[in-house]
Motif scaffolding. Structure first.
Motif, PDB file in Angstrom:
ATOM      1  N   ASP A 195       0.825  -1.210   0.000  1.00  0.00           N
ATOM      2  CA  ASP A 195       0.000   0.000   0.000  1.00  0.00           C
ATOM      3  C   ASP A 195       0.858   1.258   0.000  1.00  0.00           C
ATOM      4  O   ASP A 195       0.597   2.195  -0.755  1.00  0.00           O
ATOM      5  CB  ASP A 195      -0.950   0.011   1.208  1.00  0.00           C
ATOM      6  CG  ASP A 195      -2.017  -1.078   1.110  1.00  0.00           C
ATOM      7  OD1 ASP A 195      -2.327  -1.524  -0.013  1.00  0.00           O
ATOM      8  OD2 ASP A 195      -2.528  -1.478   2.169  1.00  0.00           O
ATOM      9  N   ALA A 196       1.896   1.292   0.844  1.00  0.00           N
ATOM     10  CA  ALA A 196       2.775   2.464   0.901  1.00  0.00           C
ATOM     11  C   ALA A 196       3.542   2.628  -0.409  1.00  0.00           C
ATOM     12  O   ALA A 196       3.694   3.744  -0.910  1.00  0.00           O
ATOM     13  CB  ALA A 196       3.748   2.344   2.077  1.00  0.00           C
ATOM     14  N   LEU A 197       3.995   1.519  -0.984  1.00  0.00           N
ATOM     15  CA  LEU A 197       4.749   1.600  -2.231  1.00  0.00           C
ATOM     16  C   LEU A 197       3.844   2.043  -3.386  1.00  0.00           C
ATOM     17  O   LEU A 197       4.241   2.860  -4.219  1.00  0.00           O
ATOM     18  CB  LEU A 197       5.409   0.255  -2.537  1.00  0.00           C
ATOM     19  CG  LEU A 197       6.632   0.300  -3.440  1.00  0.00           C
ATOM     20  CD1 LEU A 197       7.705   1.246  -2.916  1.00  0.00           C
ATOM     21  CD2 LEU A 197       7.217  -1.086  -3.616  1.00  0.00           C
ATOM     22  N   THR A 198       2.625   1.555  -3.414  1.00  0.00           N
ATOM     23  CA  THR A 198       1.661   1.987  -4.427  1.00  0.00           C
ATOM     24  C   THR A 198       1.420   3.489  -4.315  1.00  0.00           C
ATOM     25  O   THR A 198       1.407   4.198  -5.324  1.00  0.00           O
ATOM     26  CB  THR A 198       0.333   1.214  -4.271  1.00  0.00           C
ATOM     27  OG1 THR A 198       0.584  -0.166  -4.518  1.00  0.00           O
ATOM     28  CG2 THR A 198      -0.730   1.722  -5.222  1.00  0.00           C
ATOM     29  N   ALA A 199       1.251   3.987  -3.100  1.00  0.00           N
ATOM     30  CA  ALA A 199       1.024   5.420  -2.888  1.00  0.00           C
ATOM     31  C   ALA A 199       2.227   6.233  -3.341  1.00  0.00           C
ATOM     32  O   ALA A 199       2.074   7.317  -3.930  1.00  0.00           O
ATOM     33  CB  ALA A 199       0.713   5.690  -1.409  1.00  0.00           C
ATOM     34  N   TRP A 200       3.451   5.735  -3.105  1.00  0.00           N
ATOM     35  CA  TRP A 200       4.667   6.447  -3.518  1.00  0.00           C
ATOM     36  C   TRP A 200       4.739   6.555  -5.041  1.00  0.00           C
ATOM     37  O   TRP A 200       5.006   7.622  -5.586  1.00  0.00           O
ATOM     38  CB  TRP A 200       5.896   5.713  -2.957  1.00  0.00           C
ATOM     39  CG  TRP A 200       7.183   6.442  -3.164  1.00  0.00           C
ATOM     40  CD1 TRP A 200       7.741   7.378  -2.339  1.00  0.00           C
ATOM     41  CD2 TRP A 200       8.091   6.288  -4.264  1.00  0.00           C
ATOM     42  NE1 TRP A 200       8.937   7.811  -2.864  1.00  0.00           N
ATOM     43  CE2 TRP A 200       9.175   7.162  -4.038  1.00  0.00           C
ATOM     44  CE3 TRP A 200       8.092   5.499  -5.410  1.00  0.00           C
ATOM     45  CZ2 TRP A 200      10.256   7.264  -4.923  1.00  0.00           C
ATOM     46  CZ3 TRP A 200       9.161   5.610  -6.290  1.00  0.00           C
ATOM     47  CH2 TRP A 200      10.223   6.476  -6.043  1.00  0.00           C
ATOM     48  N   TYR A 201       4.480   5.439  -5.745  1.00  0.00           N
ATOM     49  CA  TYR A 201       4.500   5.464  -7.216  1.00  0.00           C
ATOM     50  C   TYR A 201       3.395   6.372  -7.762  1.00  0.00           C
ATOM     51  O   TYR A 201       3.602   7.084  -8.747  1.00  0.00           O
ATOM     52  CB  TYR A 201       4.369   4.050  -7.789  1.00  0.00           C
ATOM     53  CG  TYR A 201       5.679   3.303  -7.835  1.00  0.00           C
ATOM     54  CD1 TYR A 201       6.523   3.412  -8.941  1.00  0.00           C
ATOM     55  CD2 TYR A 201       6.097   2.500  -6.779  1.00  0.00           C
ATOM     56  CE1 TYR A 201       7.738   2.747  -8.995  1.00  0.00           C
ATOM     57  CE2 TYR A 201       7.313   1.822  -6.821  1.00  0.00           C
ATOM     58  CZ  TYR A 201       8.120   1.957  -7.929  1.00  0.00           C
ATOM     59  OH  TYR A 201       9.331   1.299  -7.977  1.00  0.00           O
ATOM     60  N   GLN A 202       2.241   6.366  -7.127  1.00  0.00           N
ATOM     61  CA  GLN A 202       1.145   7.229  -7.563  1.00  0.00           C
ATOM     62  C   GLN A 202       1.517   8.694  -7.382  1.00  0.00           C
ATOM     63  O   GLN A 202       1.332   9.509  -8.277  1.00  0.00           O
ATOM     64  CB  GLN A 202      -0.129   6.899  -6.779  1.00  0.00           C
ATOM     65  CG  GLN A 202      -1.335   7.729  -7.175  1.00  0.00           C
ATOM     66  CD  GLN A 202      -1.781   7.504  -8.604  1.00  0.00           C
ATOM     67  OE1 GLN A 202      -1.853   6.377  -9.053  1.00  0.00           O
ATOM     68  NE2 GLN A 202      -2.070   8.564  -9.326  1.00  0.00           N
ATOM     69  N   LYS A 203       2.091   9.031  -6.233  1.00  0.00           N
ATOM     70  CA  LYS A 203       2.446  10.422  -5.941  1.00  0.00           C
ATOM     71  C   LYS A 203       3.526  10.957  -6.875  1.00  0.00           C
ATOM     72  O   LYS A 203       3.416  12.072  -7.387  1.00  0.00           O
ATOM     73  CB  LYS A 203       2.926  10.526  -4.495  1.00  0.00           C
ATOM     74  CG  LYS A 203       3.389  11.921  -4.109  1.00  0.00           C
ATOM     75  CD  LYS A 203       3.846  11.980  -2.663  1.00  0.00           C
ATOM     76  CE  LYS A 203       4.330  13.391  -2.323  1.00  0.00           C
ATOM     77  NZ  LYS A 203       4.777  13.476  -0.936  1.00  0.00           N
ATOM     78  N   HIS A 204       4.579  10.186  -7.096  1.00  0.00           N
ATOM     79  CA  HIS A 204       5.730  10.703  -7.832  1.00  0.00           C
ATOM     80  C   HIS A 204       5.702  10.444  -9.340  1.00  0.00           C
ATOM     81  O   HIS A 204       6.357  11.163 -10.099  1.00  0.00           O
ATOM     82  CB  HIS A 204       7.026  10.159  -7.231  1.00  0.00           C
ATOM     83  CG  HIS A 204       7.203  10.609  -5.817  1.00  0.00           C
ATOM     84  ND1 HIS A 204       7.424  11.925  -5.476  1.00  0.00           N
ATOM     85  CD2 HIS A 204       7.135   9.926  -4.653  1.00  0.00           C
ATOM     86  CE1 HIS A 204       7.506  12.027  -4.159  1.00  0.00           C
ATOM     87  NE2 HIS A 204       7.337  10.833  -3.635  1.00  0.00           N
ATOM     88  N   PHE A 205       4.954   9.427  -9.765  1.00  0.00           N
ATOM     89  CA  PHE A 205       4.945   9.086 -11.187  1.00  0.00           C
ATOM     90  C   PHE A 205       3.541   9.003 -11.790  1.00  0.00           C
ATOM     91  O   PHE A 205       3.394   8.757 -12.984  1.00  0.00           O
ATOM     92  CB  PHE A 205       5.678   7.757 -11.430  1.00  0.00           C
ATOM     93  CG  PHE A 205       7.130   7.804 -11.034  1.00  0.00           C
ATOM     94  CD1 PHE A 205       8.037   8.594 -11.734  1.00  0.00           C
ATOM     95  CD2 PHE A 205       7.585   7.062  -9.958  1.00  0.00           C
ATOM     96  CE1 PHE A 205       9.370   8.652 -11.357  1.00  0.00           C
ATOM     97  CE2 PHE A 205       8.920   7.111  -9.587  1.00  0.00           C
ATOM     98  CZ  PHE A 205       9.811   7.906 -10.288  1.00  0.00           C
ATOM     99  N   GLY A 206       2.512   9.151 -10.960  1.00  0.00           N
ATOM    100  CA  GLY A 206       1.146   9.101 -11.476  1.00  0.00           C
ATOM    101  C   GLY A 206       0.722   7.725 -11.932  1.00  0.00           C
ATOM    102  O   GLY A 206      -0.157   7.572 -12.762  1.00  0.00           O
ATOM    103  N   MET A 207       1.352   6.699 -11.386  1.00  0.00           N
ATOM    104  CA  MET A 207       1.029   5.326 -11.784  1.00  0.00           C
ATOM    105  C   MET A 207       0.824   4.484 -10.537  1.00  0.00           C
ATOM    106  O   MET A 207       1.244   4.852  -9.451  1.00  0.00           O
ATOM    107  CB  MET A 207       2.141   4.733 -12.639  1.00  0.00           C
ATOM    108  CG  MET A 207       3.507   4.772 -11.978  1.00  0.00           C
ATOM    109  SD  MET A 207       4.874   4.340 -13.061  1.00  0.00           S
ATOM    110  CE  MET A 207       4.858   2.586 -12.962  1.00  0.00           C
ATOM    111  N   GLY A 208       0.185   3.368 -10.722  1.00  0.00           N
ATOM    112  CA  GLY A 208      -0.065   2.482  -9.592  1.00  0.00           C
ATOM    113  C   GLY A 208      -1.522   2.535  -9.209  1.00  0.00           C
ATOM    114  O   GLY A 208      -2.363   2.990  -9.951  1.00  0.00           O
ATOM    115  N   GLY A 209      -1.804   2.073  -8.040  1.00  0.00           N
ATOM    116  CA  GLY A 209      -3.186   1.989  -7.610  1.00  0.00           C
ATOM    117  C   GLY A 209      -3.806   0.740  -8.180  1.00  0.00           C
ATOM    118  O   GLY A 209      -3.130  -0.146  -8.698  1.00  0.00           O
ATOM    119  N   HIS A 210      -5.086   0.674  -8.091  1.00  0.00           N
ATOM    120  CA  HIS A 210      -5.773  -0.525  -8.560  1.00  0.00           C
ATOM    121  C   HIS A 210      -6.535  -0.249  -9.851  1.00  0.00           C
ATOM    122  O   HIS A 210      -7.401  -1.006 -10.251  1.00  0.00           O
ATOM    123  CB  HIS A 210      -6.690  -1.069  -7.463  1.00  0.00           C
ATOM    124  CG  HIS A 210      -5.939  -1.448  -6.240  1.00  0.00           C
ATOM    125  ND1 HIS A 210      -5.133  -2.560  -6.185  1.00  0.00           N
ATOM    126  CD2 HIS A 210      -5.815  -0.844  -5.051  1.00  0.00           C
ATOM    127  CE1 HIS A 210      -4.563  -2.640  -5.001  1.00  0.00           C
ATOM    128  NE2 HIS A 210      -4.957  -1.602  -4.289  1.00  0.00           N
TER     129      HIS A 210
END
Length: 122
Positions: A17-32
């Motif tokens: 969950d934390a890693l998904t949030a990091w990728y979403q914040k910095h690269f706009g990718m991830g999540g479900h």
């Protein structure tokens, strides 16, 4: 029948969950959800097991194709993320583009790649 592109990248994480949030914040990718990419080149290249191009204790390195190296690295550095640059990554006067590297919170290498306007012939 043919492969039409990379369908996903799946890997283990200590804190998904934390890693998904990091990728979403910095690269706009991830999540479900879905991540729709721009058309462009993708490199699929196994490395020798003894390669020192990325950390020996990691089985993979993510390479993200970007459109503005200066803006992306400035954004990451302003967020406190260390950006690594090495001249040898940009061999051939940038014929293969520009490269930089960051690491996610779990130590996975992320190579940033701004391709050249025209890719060299193989």
């Amino acid at each position: 029948m043919a492969v039409t592109g990379l369908g996903g990248l799946f890997f283990r994480a200590k804190d998904p969950d934390a890693l998904t949030a990091w990728y979403q914040k910095h690269f706009g990718m991830g999540g479900h959800g879905w991540w729709f990419q721009d058309a462009g080149p993708t490199v699929f290249a196994p490395f020798r097991e003894a390669s020192d191009y990325f950390e020996a204790d990691k089985a993979f390195m993510i390479n993200l194709r970007i459109d503005d190296m200066a803006a992306m690295t400035a954004q990451l550095e302003s967020a406190g993320i260390e950006v690594i640059r090495k001249e040898e990554w940009n061999e051939g006067d940038g014929a293969y583009g520009q490269f930089a590297r960051v690491h996610d919170p779990e130590g996975n290498a992320i190579e940033l790649w701004e391709p050249p306007a025209v890719l060299p012939e193989e």
